[in-house]
Design an enzyme around this catalytic site. Structure first.
Site, mmCIF file in Angstrom:
data_model
loop_
_atom_site.group_PDB
_atom_site.id
_atom_site.type_symbol
_atom_site.label_atom_id
_atom_site.label_comp_id
_atom_site.label_asym_id
_atom_site.label_seq_id
_atom_site.Cartn_x
_atom_site.Cartn_y
_atom_site.Cartn_z
ATOM 1 N N ARG A 162 10.515 0.354 -9.053
ATOM 2 C CA ARG A 162 11.365 1.334 -9.720
ATOM 3 C C ARG A 162 10.640 2.667 -9.675
ATOM 4 O O ARG A 162 9.485 2.758 -10.112
ATOM 5 C CB ARG A 162 11.605 0.940 -11.175
ATOM 6 C CG ARG A 162 12.334 -0.379 -11.373
ATOM 7 C CD ARG A 162 12.230 -0.832 -12.825
ATOM 8 N NE ARG A 162 10.836 -1.038 -13.214
ATOM 9 C CZ ARG A 162 10.413 -1.091 -14.485
ATOM 10 N NH1 ARG A 162 11.272 -0.922 -15.473
ATOM 11 N NH2 ARG A 162 9.141 -1.289 -14.760
ATOM 12 N N LYS A 215 16.599 -8.762 -2.591
ATOM 13 C CA LYS A 215 16.593 -7.338 -2.954
ATOM 14 C C LYS A 215 18.013 -6.763 -2.966
ATOM 15 O O LYS A 215 18.405 -6.068 -3.916
ATOM 16 C CB LYS A 215 15.708 -6.554 -1.974
ATOM 17 C CG LYS A 215 15.676 -5.042 -2.209
ATOM 18 C CD LYS A 215 15.067 -4.682 -3.548
ATOM 19 C CE LYS A 215 15.109 -3.180 -3.828
ATOM 20 N NZ LYS A 215 14.284 -2.385 -2.938
ATOM 21 N N ASN A 219 19.982 -5.323 -6.270
ATOM 22 C CA ASN A 219 20.506 -3.957 -6.324
ATOM 23 C C ASN A 219 22.024 -3.942 -6.495
ATOM 24 O O ASN A 219 22.575 -3.083 -7.191
ATOM 25 C CB ASN A 219 20.108 -3.179 -5.069
ATOM 26 C CG ASN A 219 18.712 -2.599 -5.182
ATOM 27 O OD1 ASN A 219 18.080 -2.669 -6.227
ATOM 28 N ND2 ASN A 219 18.213 -2.023 -4.106
ATOM 29 N N CYS A 271 17.887 4.015 -2.634
ATOM 30 C CA CYS A 271 18.014 2.556 -2.516
ATOM 31 C C CYS A 271 19.413 2.043 -2.832
ATOM 32 O O CYS A 271 20.104 1.547 -1.954
ATOM 33 C CB CYS A 271 16.988 1.871 -3.407
ATOM 34 S SG CYS A 271 15.287 2.070 -2.857
#
Length: 447
Positions: A162, A215, A219, A271
Site C-alpha cells: 500500500r 493480487k 484489488n 494499481c
C-alpha cells in the site's frame, strides 16, 4: 552460504523490496536499465516519496558512511546473473494504450535479458502483477534461454504494498503468497521470508495460476467495496440520506467491516484501475468474461464520481459556468502519504474544471512536482492558504492529515466565498460550518 538476492526494476516496488531485503540481512544487488535511477539510488535517495524508504536505503547502500553496505545497484545484467541466487522481477505492468489489457513488454524484456546470464541454478521470482497464465509461459521461456536449463526455476510471489505503508508492508506483510512448481523453490522462499514468517506472517503456498490471481482478485474486491459505498452515496443524495452514517451502521457488521467504506470521488493510482481492467481483459481471453462483467460497473461508478464532483463545483460557483471563477483544489496525489499522481481523481477533477474555463489552483504536500509534469497548465500554490486565496469554491480531494487540521477561520479570511466541497468525507463538517463555511460532501444532506 547465505543467499544473495537481486532485484530487477527499481521503481516504487523494486526500490522498496531491495531495501527491505537488505534490512532483513541479505546481500542485495538492484538492477535498472535507467542509469540516472541507479545513480540516484546509489546515493541513498529515491525518485518518489514513500515514508521511511529513504532512511532504510541509507542504512544499507554501499558507500554511505555508517551503512551496512549490503545493498548495491547496477545496470549490468551479467553482474546480476553472476551475483544472485534469487532474482526478484519487479518491473512495471501498465495498461496498454487504448486497451484494457496489461502491457507485458517490460516483464518479457526483463526475462529475456536475465535468462542468458543464468549459468548456474537460480530461482527467478516474479512480483509484478501479471495476467493469469503468464508465469507458465515465462517458466518455459526461462528454461529455453537460460544456460542452466531446468536449474533456472520460476516462482510467483505477488506484492501487496500500500503506497504510504510500503516499508511496513514489506517487512511485516499480512500474508506471503508463493506460487511454486517444486519443493526446492518453496524452501528457498521460506528462507528469504524467514523473519516475517517467524513473526507470524501467514505463508500461503499455491500453484502459478492461483498466485497470479490473488493480487488481481484482492484489488477487484477492494475496488468493488469502494464503488459499492459510492453507489450508496448516489442513492443517499437522491433520498436525502447520509452515506457516512449508513457506512458506520453497516460497518459494524463483521461480515462487511468498516474499511474502504468512505464515500468520495473514488479510487485511482497505478494499481486498482489498470488491474481491474486487465483482469476483465484476461477473463475475456479465457472465455470467462461473464464472470467479471460486474467490474465494468465498478469501474463506471468510480469514474462517474469524478464527473459528479465537477457538477457539484459548477453548482457551487453559481451561474452554471466556471468562466471567471477561481477554484482551489486541495490534493493532487491519488491518496495521502504518497506523491503518486497516476490516474489521480483529484487531478482529473482539477483538469476537467480547468478545461471548462475555471481558474484552478492546486496544492498538495508531496505531489506538486509530479502534478506539474502531468498538468503543466494548472495553477499551483506553495500552501493550502495560498491555494484558497481568492477562491470562489474550495475542493478537498486528497485526505492528507494536513488538510484535516487546517483552520477554517484562517482560510475563510482569504477565500472569496466560504464554500467547501469535501470530496473525501474526511473533514469535520461542524467545525467548518461553525467558521461560516457552506459545507457540502458527496452522499450527505446539504445542511
Amino acid at each position: 552460504m547465505a543467499l544473495r538476492i537481486t532485484v530487477i526494476g527499481t521503481g516504487y516496488l523494486g526500490a522498496t523490496h531491495a531495501a527491505a531485503m537488505a534490512e532483513l540481512g541479505f546481500e542485495v544487488l538492484g538492477l535498472d536499465v535507467v542509469p540516472e535511477k541507479i545513480e540516484l539510488l546509489s546515493t541513498g535517495r529515491v525518485p518518489m516519496y514513500e515514508p521511511g524508504l529513504e532512511e532504510m536505503l541509507q542504512r544499507h547502500v554501499a558507500g554511505i558512511e555508517g551503512s551496512t553496505g549490503r545493498l548495491r545497484f547496477t545496470t549490468s545484467w551479467e553482474e546480476v546473473g553472476e551475483f544472485g541466487d534469487v532474482h526478484f522481477v519487479c518491473v512495471n505492468t501498465p495498461q496498454k494504450h487504448g486497451e484494457y489489457a496489461c502491457d507485458m513488454s517490460y516483464v518479457d524484456s526483463a526475462f529475456d535479458s536475465l535468462a542468458p546470464h543464468l549459468t548456474r541454478p537460480a530461482l527467478v521470482v516474479g512480483k509484478s502483477t501479471v495476467p493469469v497464465g503468464s508465469a507458465a509461459r515465462l517458466a518455459a521461456r526461462l528454461a529455453e534461454l537460460a544456460p542452466a536449463g531446468a536449474g533456472a526455476e520460476l516462482a510467483w510471489n505477488p506484492e501487496f504494498l500500500r503506497e504510504g505503508f510500503a516499508v511496513n508492508d514489506t517487512l511485516h506483510p499480512d500474508r506471503i503468497v508463493v506460487g511454486v512448481a517444486s519443493e526446492g523453490a518453496e524452501k528457498l522462499l521460506r528462507e528469504v521470508y524467514a523473519v516475517p514468517v517467524a513473526e507470524g506472517s501467514p505463508f500461503v503456498v499455491t500453484d502459478f495460476p492461483t498466485a497470479e490471481l490473488v493480487k488481481t482478485s484482492a484489488n477487484s474486491f477492494l475496488a468493488t467495496k469502494i464503488s459499492f459505498i459510492n453507489a450508496m452515496a448516489e442513492v443517499c443524495e437522491a433520498a436525502d440520506g447520509d452515506v457516512v452514517k449508513l457506512a458506520e451502521a453497516i460497518g459494524h457488521d463483521d461480515r462487511i467491516g468498516k474499511k474502504f467504506l468512505r464515500a468520495g470521488i473514488g479510487f485511482g493510482g497505478g494499481c486498482l484501475p489498470k488491474d481491474i481492467r486487465a483482469f476483465m481483459a484476461r477473463a475475456g481471453e479465457l472465455g470467462a468474461d461473464q464472470a467479471l462483467t460486474f467490474l465494468r460497473e465498478v469501474d463506471s461508478i468510480n469514474m462517474r464520481r469524478r464527473g459528479h464532483m465537477v457538477e457539484l463545483a459548477r453548482e457551487a460557483v453559481g451561474g452554471g459556468s466556471f468562466l471567471g471563477r477561481r477554484v482551489a483544489v486541495l490534493g493532487a496525489a491519488f491518496k495521502p502519504d504518497s506523491d503518486d499522481v497516476r490516474d489521480s481523481p483529484a487531478l482529473n477533477v482539477a483538469g476537467q474544471i480547468h478545461l471548462q474555463g475555471g481558474q484552478v489552483t492546486v496544492f498538495d504536500p508531496k505531489g506538486m512536482d509530479n502534478a506539474r509534469r502531468l498538468f503543466p497548465t494548472l495553477g499551483y500554490a506553495d500552501s493550502a492558504l495560498e491555494a484558497v486565496r481568492g477562491a470562489d469554491v474550495v475542493l478537498h480531494l486528497t485526505e492528507w492529515r494536513e488538510f484535516r487540521e487546517l483552520d477554517p477561520a484562517e482560510l475563510g479570511e482569504v477565500a472569496a466565498r466560504r464554500i467547501i466541497l469535501d470530496g473525501r468525507n474526511a473533514l469535520d463538517s461542524a467545525v467548518w460550518r461553525e467558521a461560516g463555511w457552506t459545507y457540502r460532501a458527496m452522499g450527505r444532506p446539504k445542511a
